[in-house]
Design an enzyme around this catalytic site. Sequence first.
Site, PDB file in Angstrom:
ATOM      1  N   ARG A 171     101.675 -62.658 132.880  1.00 25.13           N
ATOM      2  CA  ARG A 171     101.022 -63.883 133.466  1.00 25.13           C
ATOM      3  C   ARG A 171     102.038 -64.764 133.692  1.00 25.13           C
ATOM      4  O   ARG A 171     103.072 -65.124 133.248  1.00 25.13           O
ATOM      5  CB  ARG A 171      99.971 -64.571 132.731  1.00 25.13           C
ATOM      6  CG  ARG A 171      99.170 -65.547 133.059  1.00 25.13           C
ATOM      7  CD  ARG A 171      98.074 -65.228 134.185  1.00 25.13           C
ATOM      8  NE  ARG A 171      97.291 -66.239 134.584  1.00 25.13           N
ATOM      9  CZ  ARG A 171      96.485 -66.345 135.416  1.00 25.13           C
ATOM     10  NH1 ARG A 171      96.493 -65.525 136.575  1.00 25.13           N
ATOM     11  NH2 ARG A 171      95.511 -67.330 135.574  1.00 25.13           N
ATOM     12  N   THR A 180      93.547 -60.626 145.082  1.00 26.84           N
ATOM     13  CA  THR A 180      94.133 -60.051 143.881  1.00 26.84           C
ATOM     14  C   THR A 180      93.775 -58.603 143.789  1.00 26.84           C
ATOM     15  O   THR A 180      93.187 -58.211 144.741  1.00 26.84           O
ATOM     16  CB  THR A 180      93.244 -60.687 142.708  1.00 26.84           C
ATOM     17  OG1 THR A 180      93.572 -62.124 142.517  1.00 26.84           O
ATOM     18  CG2 THR A 180      93.572 -60.096 141.240  1.00 26.84           C
ATOM     19  N   ASP A 201      94.960 -72.136 138.652  1.00 30.38           N
ATOM     20  CA  ASP A 201      94.084 -71.667 137.426  1.00 30.38           C
ATOM     21  C   ASP A 201      93.960 -72.486 136.130  1.00 30.38           C
ATOM     22  O   ASP A 201      93.400 -72.290 135.143  1.00 30.38           O
ATOM     23  CB  ASP A 201      94.513 -70.168 137.137  1.00 30.38           C
ATOM     24  CG  ASP A 201      93.913 -69.121 138.023  1.00 30.38           C
ATOM     25  OD1 ASP A 201      93.006 -69.472 138.902  1.00 30.38           O
ATOM     26  OD2 ASP A 201      94.248 -68.066 137.875  1.00 30.38           O
ATOM     27  N   SER A 243      92.796 -67.159 132.662  1.00 32.66           N
ATOM     28  CA  SER A 243      92.674 -66.123 133.878  1.00 32.66           C
ATOM     29  C   SER A 243      91.362 -65.324 133.519  1.00 32.66           C
ATOM     30  O   SER A 243      90.937 -65.668 132.570  1.00 32.66           O
ATOM     31  CB  SER A 243      93.953 -64.969 133.641  1.00 32.66           C
ATOM     32  OG  SER A 243      93.402 -64.051 134.568  1.00 32.66           O
ATOM     33  N   SER A 244      90.764 -64.936 134.604  1.00 33.24           N
ATOM     34  CA  SER A 244      89.456 -64.049 134.319  1.00 33.24           C
ATOM     35  C   SER A 244      90.109 -62.499 134.451  1.00 33.24           C
ATOM     36  O   SER A 244      89.057 -61.581 134.423  1.00 33.24           O
ATOM     37  CB  SER A 244      88.473 -64.421 135.535  1.00 33.24           C
ATOM     38  OG  SER A 244      88.211 -65.781 135.547  1.00 33.24           O
ATOM     39  N   GLY A 249      88.314 -61.057 142.089  1.00 34.16           N
ATOM     40  CA  GLY A 249      87.215 -61.554 142.240  1.00 34.16           C
ATOM     41  C   GLY A 249      87.213 -62.998 141.371  1.00 34.16           C
ATOM     42  O   GLY A 249      85.952 -63.618 141.528  1.00 34.16           O
TER      43      GLY A 249
END
Length: 555
Positions: free
Chosen positions: A93, A363, A405, A434-435, A454
């Site tokens: 990340r 993404t 984010d 993050s997701s 998404g």
Amino acid sequence: MKRPPLLLCLLCLFGSPATADTSPPGHALASAHPAATKAGLEVLNDGGNAFDAAIAVSAVLGVVEPYGSGLGGGGFFLLHDSARNYTTMLDARERAPLAAHRDLYLDADGNVDRDRALNGPLAAGIPGIAAAWGHLAKHYGQLPLTRTLEPAIRHARDGVPLNPKLERAMTARAEAFLRYPASSIFAPDSPALSSGKRVVQTDLASTLNLLAEQGAQAFYRGSLAETLVAEVRDNGGIWSRQDLEQYRVVEREPITIQWRDAEIVTVAPPSATGVMLAQIFHMLGDDWLDGSDRDDRTHRLIEALRRAYLERARHLGDPDYVDVPLQRLTSMEYARKLMEDFDPERATRSNSLYAAEPEVGHTTHFSILDRDGNWVSATLSINGLFGSGFVVPGTGVLLNNEMDDFSAKPGAPNLYGLVGSEANAIAPGKRMLSSMAPTAVYHANTLALLGTPGGSRITTMVMQGILQFLQGAGAESLVTSPRLHHQALPDKVFTEPDMVVDRERLEAKGHIFEVTEPWGNMQVVVWNTHEVRLDAASDPRGIGSAKVEALYASD
Ligand code: DON
């Protein structure tokens, strides 16, 4: 590859998950672009393992889907090394630059300046992809970067043929590309495009070549690093040499959730999704799938989602910076508390906070299983469509806008309508929440690898994929099934047009529905050790491809 029938039989007797003791009958790969799938399979057929293929696939995706991920971004790789029976999460990340601070994106009136949080180099976190390639090649792979990066270098040099998805994305970000001369390679009216109908990325080819020759650390030290820092600063960014020198990927222990007779292995913070999935499954309860009334089940599901997204906003952030009590947050007892005010007849209201409608950015995800049982499930991103829109001159590296984010201000929604608190506030060197959720599920002698882009909807898509898999659905149905989403704020249930729900009954309980365009781009691999079968599927909402290659030669 030999598979002793006795072993398979024992496994089916005890219902154990696929383990290091068995080997797949070939390899399987699903990714968001056919060129990436092809490159991955070539690497696998060339003696590489799943980890080598992951480098090749992610590098090609960064070139052929420049709007979705790449060298200027980051992501999470969930890895399983079958020889060591070891599963880990490789956290690549982005980190906030050391000069970043809590109020970085606030204007004089204390409001979030959305333009600065999304466009240009100030929006960019310190990228992690090159470090991930270096780590994968050194600790897990078998082939040199000169081999695994070769397909990406070729595609960047020869150009990527236009497709409708790429053209739409270029048009959508045309305004940002006008601001930065080096970004004009992606401008819809660029001369290169009008002549050859291909997006040629010559500078990126040279940069990838440099990494192949000198190693991935060349991104973080030396002349390339100096150019990155100088150009970012000249264009309003705040990166320093220390930012690049200090960047490290981190191996983290994945979150493992036991639900019914399944084991779900997924991401830990700084992704929110693993914690949320644990909460959601515990809130649903072990008997949820057995319920006979579909609308009651949907009501409970929506209420669980609402609570999990509010939890995300309250507690979750980079675990290296804030205390995230994983044990407590993912426990059954905690989930019971969260559901104390659940009313089977009425929707709870999230509250009156305003949150923006989520925009769909980009993404990418891929899933790979090799013939030795090694696997990789990875979700990678530059955040919004074409990230920050800033290509670093002379390098071809398109920078992310992942800084969005973070929670730029408590309660202020980001690109995906997500709100946050102190736990996800900006701090120097911190990773933004993050997701993204590359995930593996073991159930009834079968392993599924799944994930999708998404934004905030990743969590609900992965959750639905898991639920479908546990009900016996195969790879194809996981990627095609209609989707439903609720993220607490806005307080609405979003559904794809084909989603079957009894709207009237649920509206009577107080839920508000909105049917929207389809979303997501899920890539799935399924390995059934009992039937010795491999399956792979790519989401028809995207342009990707999935392939299974059975190996009979050594049987
Ligand atoms: O890390 C995250 O959660 C986001 N940056 C992911 C963005 C994304 O999935 C956009 N996709 N449509």
